[in-house]
Design an enzyme around this catalytic site. Structure first.
Site, mmCIF file in Angstrom:
data_model
loop_
_atom_site.group_PDB
_atom_site.id
_atom_site.type_symbol
_atom_site.label_atom_id
_atom_site.label_comp_id
_atom_site.label_asym_id
_atom_site.label_seq_id
_atom_site.Cartn_x
_atom_site.Cartn_y
_atom_site.Cartn_z
ATOM 1 N N LYS A 10 1.275 4.179 -2.876
ATOM 2 C CA LYS A 10 1.029 5.588 -2.554
ATOM 3 C C LYS A 10 2.253 6.440 -2.906
ATOM 4 C CE LYS A 10 -3.199 5.376 -0.847
ATOM 5 N NZ LYS A 10 -4.300 5.823 -1.731
ATOM 6 N N TYR A 17 0.843 -1.203 0.000
ATOM 7 C CA TYR A 17 0.000 0.000 0.000
ATOM 8 C C TYR A 17 0.875 1.248 0.000
ATOM 9 C CZ TYR A 17 -3.408 3.290 2.129
ATOM 10 O OH TYR A 17 -4.219 4.352 2.428
HETATM 11 N N1 LIG Z 1 -9.231 6.023 6.037
HETATM 12 C C1 LIG Z 1 -8.014 6.524 6.228
HETATM 13 O O1 LIG Z 1 -7.630 6.862 7.374
HETATM 14 C C2 LIG Z 1 -7.091 6.716 5.067
HETATM 15 C C3 LIG Z 1 -5.778 7.119 5.326
HETATM 16 C C4 LIG Z 1 -4.929 7.380 4.261
HETATM 17 C C5 LIG Z 1 -5.388 7.216 2.970
HETATM 18 N N2 LIG Z 1 -6.658 6.776 2.733
HETATM 19 C C6 LIG Z 1 -7.070 6.596 1.341
HETATM 20 O O2 LIG Z 1 -8.346 7.174 1.126
HETATM 21 C C7 LIG Z 1 -9.026 6.468 0.089
HETATM 22 C C8 LIG Z 1 -10.408 6.047 0.564
HETATM 23 O O3 LIG Z 1 -10.284 5.122 1.627
HETATM 24 P P1 LIG Z 1 -11.417 4.817 2.716
HETATM 25 O O4 LIG Z 1 -10.744 4.823 4.028
HETATM 26 O O5 LIG Z 1 -12.581 5.678 2.479
HETATM 27 O O6 LIG Z 1 -11.741 3.271 2.373
HETATM 28 P P2 LIG Z 1 -13.100 2.490 2.025
HETATM 29 O O7 LIG Z 1 -12.757 1.060 1.902
HETATM 30 O O8 LIG Z 1 -14.164 2.901 2.980
HETATM 31 O O9 LIG Z 1 -13.480 3.081 0.598
HETATM 32 C C9 LIG Z 1 -12.725 2.794 -0.565
HETATM 33 C C10 LIG Z 1 -13.684 2.439 -1.693
HETATM 34 O O10 LIG Z 1 -12.943 2.180 -2.899
HETATM 35 C C11 LIG Z 1 -13.619 1.163 -3.602
HETATM 36 N N3 LIG Z 1 -12.725 0.487 -4.542
HETATM 37 C C12 LIG Z 1 -11.678 -0.332 -4.252
HETATM 38 N N4 LIG Z 1 -11.126 -0.811 -5.362
HETATM 39 C C13 LIG Z 1 -11.825 -0.283 -6.410
HETATM 40 C C14 LIG Z 1 -11.710 -0.421 -7.825
HETATM 41 N N5 LIG Z 1 -10.783 -1.201 -8.382
HETATM 42 N N6 LIG Z 1 -12.598 0.252 -8.604
HETATM 43 C C15 LIG Z 1 -13.562 1.035 -8.047
HETATM 44 N N7 LIG Z 1 -13.710 1.185 -6.705
HETATM 45 C C16 LIG Z 1 -12.851 0.534 -5.891
HETATM 46 C C17 LIG Z 1 -14.100 0.223 -2.507
HETATM 47 O O11 LIG Z 1 -15.173 -0.617 -2.961
HETATM 48 C C18 LIG Z 1 -14.493 1.174 -1.389
HETATM 49 O O12 LIG Z 1 -15.882 1.437 -1.375
HETATM 50 C C19 LIG Z 1 -8.111 5.307 -0.300
HETATM 51 O O13 LIG Z 1 -7.321 5.672 -1.415
HETATM 52 C C20 LIG Z 1 -7.236 5.152 0.924
HETATM 53 O O14 LIG Z 1 -5.999 4.555 0.605
HETATM 54 C C21 LIG Z 1 -7.519 6.524 3.759
#
Ligand SMILES: NC(=O)c1ccc[n+]([C@@H]2O[C@H](COP(=O)([O-])OP(=O)(O)OC[C@H]3O[C@@H](n4cnc5c(N)ncnc54)[C@H](O)[C@@H]3O)[C@@H](O)[C@H]2O)c1
Length: 313
Positions: free
Chosen positions: A170, A166
């Site tokens: 990133k 991951y």
């Molecule tokens: N939650 C955190 O604290 C955090 C921290 C750093 C970065 N992020 C980043 O933020 C973004 C959102 O994460 P989140 O925490 O809301 O997670 P989440 O799992 O709630 O949402 C991510 C969504 O992306 C969708 N997805 C995954 N693969 C896909 C694909 N191939 N095509 C279409 N949709 C797809 C999933 O079905 C999911 O609904 C991600 O890029 C994650 O890496 C989140």
């Protein structure tokens, strides 16, 4: 009172908008007048499976609230899926003004046991997905005259062994964002990155908490990190008023901060040898007078200036 920053007449594609952060971004953009393409494959946290209802639920909620949205359940990690999301936007709304590359997966995997497939899956969804959707949307972003792209990085770029694939993906997005910002400068497109933090299923994953050596959070004891608190930052970065390009911002429970890459002035070795590297190690690492180059060309000028002005001793 300052006027509200709105998105009337704008079409915004948000990938991974069926859950978590992407859902909050889509809801805010729609509430501010944007027509939103809610893309989500609807799979598991680690990347398996698919469920069309995940994206459609958000799109229909937006419409019930009086907003404008369609759903797309395409897999953005594939070339066809990425093109399909953009085609859906153009068909429904006639163009694309902004893309928020947010879709992501996360599995807790320990090096060196990480399989080739695990590594590729993370690179495919995060890095290739971001590349493919943005490339498909690019002609429309150019045509809009003030296109915006937001990519999603993470504090994992600082290093996080329990989520190495991951973190690697990133890091790739970091370089992509910087170079794309330069490519967009001549055509009015601004490209920035967000490192959000919020309580979503991604952060709640018990396997990852275990791999990271973090205790499971008892129900109700987790700090409140609402995805809605990160949404204004994401939306601002794709608004016409966004003042920057090629930059990264942390958005965490209301805290917003700039993330940057810097370089020390370093030390010029008059007689390059391993021993002189060893001898001048402290000077090489000394952060006094560091630079934050905006581009690779700016980094070269910084380095050349130091080399030119250096007095051999
Ligand atoms: N939650 C955190 O604290 C955090 C921290 C750093 C970065 N992020 C980043 O933020 C973004 C959102 O994460 P989140 O925490 O809301 O997670 P989440 O799992 O709630 O949402 C991510 C969504 O992306 C969708 N997805 C995954 N693969 C896909 C694909 N191939 N095509 C279409 N949709 C797809 C999933 O079905 C999911 O609904 C991600 O890029 C994650 O890496 C989140």
């Amino acid at each position: 009172v300052a006027p509200l920053l709105r998105f009337d007449g704008k079409v915004v594609v948000v990938t991974g908008a069926g859950r978590g952060l992407g859902r909050s971004y889509a809801m805010l953009l729609a509430a501010r007048g944007a027509s939103v393409v809610v893309n989500d494959l609807g799979g598991s946290s680690g990347g398996g499976g698919a469920d069309e209802s995940v994206a459609e639920d958000v799109a229909s909620t937006i419409r019930e609230n009086g907003g404008s949205a369609i759903s797309s359940a395409a897999d953005i990690a594939s070339e066809e899926g990425a093109s399909a999301v953009v085609a859906a936007a153009v068909e429904a709304f006639g163009g694309v003004h902004a893309v928020i590359n947010n879709a992501g997966i996360l599995a807790g995997l320990q090096f060196p046991e990480i399989s080739t497939d695990d590594m590729r899956r993370h690179l495919d969804v995060h890095l290739m997905g971001t590349f493919l959707v943005t490339r498909s949307a690019w002609p429309h972003l150019v045509a809009s005259g003030s296109g915006r792209v937001l990519t999603t990085i993470s504090s994992a770029i600082y290093g996080s062994a329990p989520v190495l694939p991951y973190s690697t993906a990133k890091g790739g997005i970091f370089g992509f964002t910087r170079s794309l910002a330069q490519a967009g400068a001549a055509v009015g497109i601004k490209v920035n990155g967000i490192a959000p933090r919020a309580a979503t299923r991604l952060t709640g994953n018990p396997d990852i908490r275990r791999a990271a050596g973090v205790a499971a959070v008892p129900d109700g004891a987790a700090p409140r990190r609402d995805p809605d608190d990160a949404a204004p930052v994401a939306a601002y970065l794709v608004h016409d008023r966004c003042p920057v390009t090629g930059q990264f911002f942390a958005a965490d429970a209301g805290r917003v901060a700039r993330i940057f890459l810097a370089e020390t002035p370093g030390h010029v070795l008059t007689d390059p040898s391993m021993e002189s590297v060893h001898e001048h190690w402290d000077r090489i690492c000394d952060t006094t007078g560091f630079a934050i180059p905006a581009t690779a060309a700016e980094q070269r000028r910084f380095a050349d200036t130091i080399l030119t002005h250096h007095q051999p001793v």
